[in-house]
Scaffold this motif. Structure first.
Motif, PDB file in Angstrom:
ATOM      1  N   ALA A  33     -84.911  11.258  44.340  1.00  0.00           N
ATOM      2  CA  ALA A  33     -84.434  10.696  43.077  1.00  0.00           C
ATOM      3  C   ALA A  33     -82.976  11.071  42.841  1.00  0.00           C
ATOM      4  CB  ALA A  33     -85.304  11.194  41.923  1.00  0.00           C
ATOM      5  N   PHE A  34     -82.587  12.296  43.166  1.00  0.00           N
ATOM      6  CA  PHE A  34     -81.194  12.712  43.001  1.00  0.00           C
ATOM      7  C   PHE A  34     -80.286  11.953  43.954  1.00  0.00           C
ATOM      8  CE2 PHE A  34     -77.516  15.421  43.728  1.00  0.00           C
ATOM      9  CZ  PHE A  34     -77.117  15.663  42.419  1.00  0.00           C
ATOM     10  N   LYS A  35     -80.748  11.793  45.199  1.00  0.00           N
ATOM     11  CA  LYS A  35     -79.924  11.096  46.184  1.00  0.00           C
ATOM     12  C   LYS A  35     -79.678   9.654  45.766  1.00  0.00           C
ATOM     13  CE  LYS A  35     -79.852   9.617  51.027  1.00  0.00           C
ATOM     14  NZ  LYS A  35     -78.440   9.485  51.076  1.00  0.00           N
ATOM     15  N   TYR A  36     -80.728   8.944  45.381  1.00  0.00           N
ATOM     16  CA  TYR A  36     -80.572   7.527  45.065  1.00  0.00           C
ATOM     17  C   TYR A  36     -80.185   7.281  43.609  1.00  0.00           C
ATOM     18  CZ  TYR A  36     -82.447   6.737  49.650  1.00  0.00           C
ATOM     19  OH  TYR A  36     -82.625   6.751  51.004  1.00  0.00           O
ATOM     20  N   GLY A  37     -80.349   8.260  42.745  1.00  0.00           N
ATOM     21  CA  GLY A  37     -79.994   8.086  41.345  1.00  0.00           C
ATOM     22  C   GLY A  37     -78.610   8.594  41.003  1.00  0.00           C
ATOM     23  N   VAL A  38     -78.094   9.558  41.789  1.00  0.00           N
ATOM     24  CA  VAL A  38     -76.799  10.160  41.475  1.00  0.00           C
ATOM     25  C   VAL A  38     -75.813  10.001  42.631  1.00  0.00           C
ATOM     26  CG1 VAL A  38     -75.627  12.314  40.902  1.00  0.00           C
ATOM     27  CG2 VAL A  38     -77.857  11.829  39.925  1.00  0.00           C
ATOM     28  N   THR A  39     -76.194  10.437  43.804  1.00  0.00           N
ATOM     29  CA  THR A  39     -75.256  10.505  44.920  1.00  0.00           C
ATOM     30  C   THR A  39     -74.814   9.130  45.403  1.00  0.00           C
ATOM     31  OG1 THR A  39     -76.342  12.532  45.591  1.00  0.00           O
ATOM     32  CG2 THR A  39     -74.884  11.520  47.189  1.00  0.00           C
ATOM     33  N   GLU A  40     -75.750   8.226  45.629  1.00  0.00           N
ATOM     34  CA  GLU A  40     -75.392   6.906  46.146  1.00  0.00           C
ATOM     35  C   GLU A  40     -74.540   6.114  45.161  1.00  0.00           C
ATOM     36  OE1 GLU A  40     -75.780   5.786  49.246  1.00  0.00           O
ATOM     37  OE2 GLU A  40     -76.663   7.722  49.756  1.00  0.00           O
ATOM     38  N   PRO A  41     -74.879   6.063  43.852  1.00  0.00           N
ATOM     39  CA  PRO A  41     -73.983   5.357  42.924  1.00  0.00           C
ATOM     40  C   PRO A  41     -72.589   5.986  42.851  1.00  0.00           C
ATOM     41  CG  PRO A  41     -76.113   5.657  41.905  1.00  0.00           C
ATOM     42  CD  PRO A  41     -76.121   6.434  43.180  1.00  0.00           C
ATOM     43  N   LYS A  43     -71.011   7.578  45.319  1.00  0.00           N
ATOM     44  CA  LYS A  43     -70.289   7.178  46.524  1.00  0.00           C
ATOM     45  C   LYS A  43     -69.827   5.730  46.420  1.00  0.00           C
ATOM     46  CE  LYS A  43     -72.769   7.986  50.173  1.00  0.00           C
ATOM     47  NZ  LYS A  43     -73.656   8.451  51.254  1.00  0.00           N
ATOM     48  N   GLN A  44     -70.659   4.863  45.855  1.00  0.00           N
ATOM     49  CA  GLN A  44     -70.284   3.464  45.694  1.00  0.00           C
ATOM     50  C   GLN A  44     -69.130   3.308  44.714  1.00  0.00           C
ATOM     51  OE1 GLN A  44     -71.509   0.966  47.557  1.00  0.00           O
ATOM     52  NE2 GLN A  44     -69.911  -0.261  46.634  1.00  0.00           N
ATOM     53  N   TYR A  50     -61.371   2.997  45.563  1.00  0.00           N
ATOM     54  CA  TYR A  50     -60.367   3.092  46.607  1.00  0.00           C
ATOM     55  C   TYR A  50     -60.162   1.790  47.369  1.00  0.00           C
ATOM     56  CZ  TYR A  50     -59.568   7.965  45.789  1.00  0.00           C
ATOM     57  OH  TYR A  50     -59.201   9.137  45.210  1.00  0.00           O
ATOM     58  N   LYS A  51     -61.009   0.769  47.157  1.00  0.00           N
ATOM     59  CA  LYS A  51     -60.758  -0.549  47.736  1.00  0.00           C
ATOM     60  C   LYS A  51     -59.502  -1.167  47.138  1.00  0.00           C
ATOM     61  CE  LYS A  51     -65.388  -2.057  48.567  1.00  0.00           C
ATOM     62  NZ  LYS A  51     -66.440  -2.921  48.101  1.00  0.00           N
ATOM     63  N   GLN A  52     -59.285  -0.943  45.850  1.00  0.00           N
ATOM     64  CA  GLN A  52     -58.181  -1.567  45.148  1.00  0.00           C
ATOM     65  C   GLN A  52     -57.060  -0.580  44.814  1.00  0.00           C
ATOM     66  OE1 GLN A  52     -60.271  -2.936  41.778  1.00  0.00           O
ATOM     67  NE2 GLN A  52     -61.431  -4.456  42.904  1.00  0.00           N
ATOM     68  N   TYR A  53     -57.171   0.653  45.217  1.00  0.00           N
ATOM     69  CA  TYR A  53     -56.193   1.679  44.867  1.00  0.00           C
ATOM     70  C   TYR A  53     -54.957   1.550  45.733  1.00  0.00           C
ATOM     71  CZ  TYR A  53     -54.234   6.270  43.910  1.00  0.00           C
ATOM     72  OH  TYR A  53     -53.407   7.306  43.546  1.00  0.00           O
ATOM     73  N   ASP A  54     -53.802   1.530  45.099  1.00  0.00           N
ATOM     74  CA  ASP A  54     -52.535   1.480  45.806  1.00  0.00           C
ATOM     75  C   ASP A  54     -51.775   2.768  45.481  1.00  0.00           C
ATOM     76  OD1 ASP A  54     -50.284   0.790  47.182  1.00  0.00           O
ATOM     77  OD2 ASP A  54     -49.626  -0.743  45.750  1.00  0.00           O
ATOM     78  N   ALA A  55     -51.690   3.655  46.454  1.00  0.00           N
ATOM     79  CA  ALA A  55     -51.078   4.958  46.230  1.00  0.00           C
ATOM     80  C   ALA A  55     -49.586   4.837  45.920  1.00  0.00           C
ATOM     81  CB  ALA A  55     -51.290   5.860  47.438  1.00  0.00           C
ATOM     82  N   MET A  56     -48.903   3.933  46.591  1.00  0.00           N
ATOM     83  CA  MET A  56     -47.468   3.788  46.348  1.00  0.00           C
ATOM     84  C   MET A  56     -47.194   3.226  44.956  1.00  0.00           C
ATOM     85  SD  MET A  56     -45.816   5.170  48.666  1.00  0.00           S
ATOM     86  CE  MET A  56     -44.185   4.652  48.183  1.00  0.00           C
ATOM     87  N   LYS A  57     -48.013   2.316  44.509  1.00  0.00           N
ATOM     88  CA  LYS A  57     -47.853   1.766  43.159  1.00  0.00           C
ATOM     89  C   LYS A  57     -48.070   2.875  42.120  1.00  0.00           C
ATOM     90  CE  LYS A  57     -49.855  -1.618  40.052  1.00  0.00           C
ATOM     91  NZ  LYS A  57     -50.978  -2.532  39.843  1.00  0.00           N
ATOM     92  N   GLU A  58     -49.068   3.698  42.344  1.00  0.00           N
ATOM     93  CA  GLU A  58     -49.341   4.825  41.449  1.00  0.00           C
ATOM     94  C   GLU A  58     -48.189   5.828  41.466  1.00  0.00           C
ATOM     95  OE1 GLU A  58     -51.915   6.435  38.634  1.00  0.00           O
ATOM     96  OE2 GLU A  58     -52.271   4.625  39.815  1.00  0.00           O
ATOM     97  N   PHE A  59     -47.684   6.127  42.653  1.00  0.00           N
ATOM     98  CA  PHE A  59     -46.560   7.054  42.786  1.00  0.00           C
ATOM     99  C   PHE A  59     -45.330   6.516  42.067  1.00  0.00           C
ATOM    100  CE2 PHE A  59     -42.680   8.111  45.171  1.00  0.00           C
ATOM    101  CZ  PHE A  59     -42.637   9.471  44.914  1.00  0.00           C
TER     102      PHE A  59
END
Length: 76
Positions: A33-41, A43-44, A50-59
């Protein structure tokens, strides 16, 4: 009329045969329950961020705001 003496010999082993499998099963259920209720969400959520994160734009945004002492804004 007298009370029957409690049976103490083998009491721990008898109780453990009953309670140990139940405790083991409940711990596995709690771990799943902890793995699928807390950890997996979590990680998702990190993956989605980080799919849409632009480090240079943030910097550059922080540089323009004057957060860094060692970096000058590009307008100066």
């Amino acid at each position: 009329m007298s009370l029957q003496k409690p049976i103490m010999r083998g009491l721990l082993a008898k109780r453990l045969r009953f309670h140990l499998p139940i405790a083991f099963a409940l711990s596995l259920i709690a771990a799943a329950a902890f793995k699928y209720g807390v950890t997996e969400p979590r990680k998702q959520a990190y993956a989605d961020f980080y799919k849409q994160y632009d480090a240079m734009k943030e910097f550059n945004g922080m540089k323009e705001a004057g957060i860094f002492e060692s970096v000058r804004p590009s307008g100066e």
